[in-house]
Write a protein that holds these residues in place. Sequence first.
Motif, PDB file in Angstrom:
ATOM      1  N   GLU A   1      -1.999  -1.239  -3.854  1.00 54.30           N
ATOM      2  CA  GLU A   1      -2.999  -0.193  -3.659  1.00 54.30           C
ATOM      3  C   GLU A   1      -2.271   1.133  -3.488  1.00 54.30           C
ATOM      4  O   GLU A   1      -1.120   1.171  -3.039  1.00 54.30           O
ATOM      5  CB  GLU A   1      -3.849  -0.474  -2.417  1.00 54.30           C
ATOM      6  CG  GLU A   1      -4.663  -1.756  -2.491  1.00 54.30           C
ATOM      7  CD  GLU A   1      -5.427  -2.006  -1.210  1.00 54.30           C
ATOM      8  OE1 GLU A   1      -5.999  -1.032  -0.662  1.00 54.30           O
ATOM      9  OE2 GLU A   1      -5.441  -3.152  -0.739  1.00 54.30           O
ATOM     10  N   GLY A   2      -2.942   2.223  -3.824  1.00 52.73           N
ATOM     11  CA  GLY A   2      -2.319   3.538  -3.698  1.00 52.73           C
ATOM     12  C   GLY A   2      -3.313   4.591  -3.259  1.00 52.73           C
ATOM     13  O   GLY A   2      -4.526   4.379  -3.286  1.00 52.73           O
ATOM     14  N   GLY A   3      -2.774   5.740  -2.833  1.00 48.95           N
ATOM     15  CA  GLY A   3      -3.608   6.886  -2.509  1.00 48.95           C
ATOM     16  C   GLY A   3      -4.023   7.010  -1.055  1.00 48.95           C
ATOM     17  O   GLY A   3      -4.706   7.970  -0.698  1.00 48.95           O
ATOM     18  N   LEU A   4      -3.604   6.089  -0.188  1.00 48.21           N
ATOM     19  CA  LEU A   4      -3.997   6.158   1.217  1.00 48.21           C
ATOM     20  C   LEU A   4      -3.188   7.258   1.918  1.00 48.21           C
ATOM     21  O   LEU A   4      -1.965   7.216   1.943  1.00 48.21           O
ATOM     22  CB  LEU A   4      -3.758   4.805   1.899  1.00 48.21           C
ATOM     23  CG  LEU A   4      -4.118   4.719   3.389  1.00 48.21           C
ATOM     24  CD1 LEU A   4      -5.609   4.961   3.592  1.00 48.21           C
ATOM     25  CD2 LEU A   4      -3.714   3.365   3.961  1.00 48.21           C
TER      26      LEU A   4
ATOM     27  N   VAL B   1       0.872  -1.176   0.000  1.00 50.21           N
ATOM     28  CA  VAL B   1       0.000   0.000   0.000  1.00 50.21           C
ATOM     29  C   VAL B   1       0.908   1.224   0.000  1.00 50.21           C
ATOM     30  O   VAL B   1       1.649   1.457   0.964  1.00 50.21           O
ATOM     31  CB  VAL B   1      -0.920   0.017   1.231  1.00 50.21           C
ATOM     32  CG1 VAL B   1      -1.848   1.240   1.174  1.00 50.21           C
ATOM     33  CG2 VAL B   1      -1.740  -1.267   1.303  1.00 50.21           C
ATOM     34  N   ALA B   2       0.886   1.969  -1.085  1.00 49.36           N
ATOM     35  CA  ALA B   2       1.733   3.164  -1.220  1.00 49.36           C
ATOM     36  C   ALA B   2       0.865   4.406  -1.113  1.00 49.36           C
ATOM     37  O   ALA B   2      -0.173   4.503  -1.781  1.00 49.36           O
ATOM     38  CB  ALA B   2       2.471   3.151  -2.552  1.00 49.36           C
ATOM     39  N   ALA B   3       1.281   5.359  -0.299  1.00 49.74           N
ATOM     40  CA  ALA B   3       0.495   6.577  -0.136  1.00 49.74           C
ATOM     41  C   ALA B   3       0.444   7.376  -1.430  1.00 49.74           C
ATOM     42  O   ALA B   3      -0.583   7.959  -1.774  1.00 49.74           O
ATOM     43  CB  ALA B   3       1.067   7.427   0.994  1.00 49.74           C
ATOM     44  N   MET B   4       1.555   7.418  -2.184  1.00 54.41           N
ATOM     45  CA  MET B   4       1.582   8.192  -3.422  1.00 54.41           C
ATOM     46  C   MET B   4       2.606   7.618  -4.398  1.00 54.41           C
ATOM     47  O   MET B   4       3.537   6.916  -4.001  1.00 54.41           O
ATOM     48  CB  MET B   4       1.901   9.666  -3.140  1.00 54.41           C
ATOM     49  CG  MET B   4       3.273   9.928  -2.547  1.00 54.41           C
ATOM     50  SD  MET B   4       3.621  11.697  -2.336  1.00 54.41           S
ATOM     51  CE  MET B   4       3.738  12.217  -4.065  1.00 54.41           C
ATOM     52  N   VAL B   5       2.400   7.918  -5.651  1.00 52.22           N
ATOM     53  CA  VAL B   5       3.339   7.535  -6.702  1.00 52.22           C
ATOM     54  C   VAL B   5       4.556   8.446  -6.618  1.00 52.22           C
ATOM     55  O   VAL B   5       4.451   9.648  -6.337  1.00 52.22           O
ATOM     56  CB  VAL B   5       2.662   7.648  -8.084  1.00 52.22           C
ATOM     57  CG1 VAL B   5       3.678   7.451  -9.207  1.00 52.22           C
ATOM     58  CG2 VAL B   5       1.534   6.639  -8.204  1.00 52.22           C
ATOM     59  N   ASP B   6       5.728   7.902  -6.844  1.00 46.87           N
ATOM     60  CA  ASP B   6       6.969   8.679  -6.828  1.00 46.87           C
ATOM     61  C   ASP B   6       6.989   9.607  -8.043  1.00 46.87           C
ATOM     62  O   ASP B   6       6.868   9.150  -9.187  1.00 46.87           O
ATOM     63  CB  ASP B   6       8.168   7.725  -6.876  1.00 46.87           C
ATOM     64  CG  ASP B   6       9.489   8.424  -6.585  1.00 46.87           C
ATOM     65  OD1 ASP B   6       9.609   9.626  -6.863  1.00 46.87           O
ATOM     66  OD2 ASP B   6      10.404   7.747  -6.081  1.00 46.87           O
ATOM     67  N   PRO B   7       7.141  10.939  -7.834  1.00 45.76           N
ATOM     68  CA  PRO B   7       7.167  11.858  -8.986  1.00 45.76           C
ATOM     69  C   PRO B   7       8.458  11.807  -9.788  1.00 45.76           C
ATOM     70  O   PRO B   7       8.539  12.395 -10.871  1.00 45.76           O
ATOM     71  CB  PRO B   7       6.989  13.224  -8.312  1.00 45.76           C
ATOM     72  CG  PRO B   7       7.602  13.049  -6.961  1.00 45.76           C
ATOM     73  CD  PRO B   7       7.262  11.638  -6.554  1.00 45.76           C
ATOM     74  N   ASN B   8       9.476  11.126  -9.267  1.00 46.24           N
ATOM     75  CA  ASN B   8      10.739  10.995  -9.983  1.00 46.24           C
ATOM     76  C   ASN B   8      10.489  10.270 -11.308  1.00 46.24           C
ATOM     77  O   ASN B   8       9.986   9.143 -11.321  1.00 46.24           O
ATOM     78  CB  ASN B   8      11.732  10.194  -9.128  1.00 46.24           C
ATOM     79  CG  ASN B   8      13.118  10.113  -9.749  1.00 46.24           C
ATOM     80  OD1 ASN B   8      13.304  10.358 -10.933  1.00 46.24           O
ATOM     81  ND2 ASN B   8      14.093   9.742  -8.950  1.00 46.24           N
ATOM     82  N   PRO B   9      10.816  10.886 -12.446  1.00 44.07           N
ATOM     83  CA  PRO B   9      10.569  10.231 -13.738  1.00 44.07           C
ATOM     84  C   PRO B   9      11.229   8.865 -13.869  1.00 44.07           C
ATOM     85  O   PRO B   9      10.781   8.031 -14.649  1.00 44.07           O
ATOM     86  CB  PRO B   9      11.163  11.222 -14.752  1.00 44.07           C
ATOM     87  CG  PRO B   9      11.152  12.545 -14.060  1.00 44.07           C
ATOM     88  CD  PRO B   9      11.403  12.235 -12.611  1.00 44.07           C
TER      89      PRO B   9
END
Length: 375
Positions: A125-128, A99-107
Amino acid sequence: MTDEGHVFMARALRLAERGRYTTDPNPRVGCVLVRDGTVVGEGWHQRAGGPHAERVALAEAGGRARGAVAFVTLEPCAHHGRTPPCADALIAAGVARVVAAMVDPNPRVAGRGLKRLREAGIAVEGGLLEAQAAALNPGFIKRQREGLPFCRVKLAASLDGRTAMASGESRWITSEAARADVQRLRAGASAIVTGSGTLLADDPSLNVRLAPEALGLAPGEAVRQPLRVVVDSQLRTPPTAGLLDLPGVTLIACTVEEPARRAALEAAGAEVLVCPTRREGPRVDLHALFGELARREVNEVLIEAGPTLAGAALQAGLVDELILYLAPHLMGDAARGLFRLPGLERMADRVALEILDVRRIGPDLRLTARPSSRG
């Protein structure tokens, strides 16, 4: 996601917070491994070049990681940097779900870590608690997405908005408690930026003077010193400036080629950077300077400067947050103001701000706001 899931992610966020003063230029990340409702391993990323949060948690869990759920505040990396990919470590450990809170913005990551986990048969899962996770790393996120650091402007003023007497005297406007709070702001910054006027008038140190224990570090552990940046178009900084004798790096951004003055400053320990000029005059192009800072992996900039530089950064659209300390006294109309903002002639020209937080620091008030255009 269950309430229990929120609890575990909140725990991961608190762990990530423990790296606030040490992880730069990497993001602050926390990880909690849970099996059958029990935490079996946890960790946070402590320093650049050191193990990432997931690997710390996996090392603590050992064989108990198999079949566990990993709650991590940022998508596990999928590339080789200073350390191997964390996605591979989670796969090898046999976790059942991530479960990842957010996607890594690093390209170099940007969803690839989650994709690799899915391809290995791990539920993802993501977005928590995504907003809370993003708030931990505003500079890392902005640098990856926009190629610019997150910029805060710190100002101290009297209740009538004055920052110095007409003579230039300004020590001390605010209380010792407020000044200690500013030290924590400095400790969390990647770079502290001031102008040549402030440097010549005050000879500031622009360093972190807190003991390691005040930052949650072990006694005797080295306190990271942010990059010091002096915006000095005409290269007026004297080689005897106090900040050149301090630990850490001082960068002087100018617009002139002055070989003799440059050589003297470099001999004193400074790095001199010749920058492009602004269209309206021979001043440092702040957009170009901030872009260069981002290329140097500067995530968060703290501007501590006079009204000219603070106003220029605000009008250039570079300021994401204002932190204003207001002291309970009046300094009169002859004293200096907070910002120099030329061209504001009508009410419609006002700079709109959104107040984010108001709290008391000792006898002073601390207001945190952001320009409405940055919301």
